[in-house]
Design an enzyme around this catalytic site. Structure first.
Site, mmCIF file in Angstrom:
data_model
loop_
_atom_site.group_PDB
_atom_site.id
_atom_site.type_symbol
_atom_site.label_atom_id
_atom_site.label_comp_id
_atom_site.label_asym_id
_atom_site.label_seq_id
_atom_site.Cartn_x
_atom_site.Cartn_y
_atom_site.Cartn_z
ATOM 1 N N VAL A 154 -6.833 -2.799 10.422
ATOM 2 C CA VAL A 154 -5.839 -2.128 9.578
ATOM 3 C C VAL A 154 -5.635 -3.107 8.419
ATOM 4 O O VAL A 154 -4.954 -4.111 8.564
ATOM 5 C CB VAL A 154 -4.524 -1.856 10.347
ATOM 6 N N PRO A 155 -6.272 -2.847 7.287
ATOM 7 C CA PRO A 155 -6.472 -3.869 6.253
ATOM 8 C C PRO A 155 -5.238 -4.258 5.438
ATOM 9 O O PRO A 155 -5.139 -3.981 4.238
ATOM 10 C CB PRO A 155 -7.559 -3.252 5.383
ATOM 11 N N CYS A 156 -4.328 -4.951 6.083
ATOM 12 C CA CYS A 156 -3.109 -5.388 5.399
ATOM 13 C C CYS A 156 -3.399 -6.423 4.321
ATOM 14 O O CYS A 156 -2.596 -6.600 3.402
ATOM 15 C CB CYS A 156 -2.106 -5.935 6.409
ATOM 16 N N HIS A 157 -4.556 -7.080 4.391
ATOM 17 C CA HIS A 157 -4.912 -8.068 3.367
ATOM 18 C C HIS A 157 -5.174 -7.405 2.017
ATOM 19 O O HIS A 157 -5.205 -8.089 0.994
ATOM 20 C CB HIS A 157 -6.140 -8.879 3.816
#
Length: 161
Positions: free
Chosen positions: A128-131
């Protein structure tokens, strides 16, 4: 029961935990992972075969060969957090959005701080690409882990801030 694995990649060790339903936890920090494991109160065992899809896909991601994950997830989150995580998963590889963009996407235009809180509590970073979330002014913003790890993740995807 949780099934645990660890892989060594460019940014260091990545810890993985799954249940019979899917991926539960990805951690980029040894201490954080062990604290999570203590707090969850579940039985666990080290078992790479149960985590093979996650191991394979994460390895490919860090080698620049994978742009989109296809894994079963077992997320324990509030409805709001789930809406944020769903919006994050729609951010394409190599792109960034702001906390405000995500707030608008989940129909909570004034909730960019709450979005930041949900992003910070993301149990599946990278997957889950929070970056991919940065500040509206284009600065890198925060990250639950070392900010340099966020920079490295973005560089893997060709994003230079």
């Amino acid at each position: 029961m949780f099934y645990l694995s660890v892989i060594s990649v460019e940014i260091g060790n990545v810890y993985i935990a799954s249940s019979s339903k899917g991926l539960v936890k990805v951690s980029l920090d040894t201490g954080e992972f062990h604290n999570w494991l203590k707090s969850c109160g579940e039985e666990y065992m080290w078992n790479d075969s149960k985590n093979e899809p996650a191991i394979s896909q994460l390895t490919d991601y860090f080698k620049g060969r994978l742009r989109e994950f296809d894994l079963k997830l077992d997320l324990d989150a509030t409805d709001f957090q789930m809406s944020v995580y769903k919006a994050l998963m729609e951010v394409p590889y190599g792109h960034v959005v702001s906390y405000k963009d995500i707030a608008l996407k989940v129909n909570k235009p004034g909730a960019f701080r709450a979005v930041g809180g949900a992003v910070h509590r993301n149990p599946l970073p990278v997957i889950v690409p929070c970056h991919r979330v940065i500040c509206s002014d284009g600065t890198i913003g925060g990250f639950a882990y070392d900010i340099e790890i966020k920079r490295k993740l973005l560089r893997i995807e060709g994003v230079i801030l």
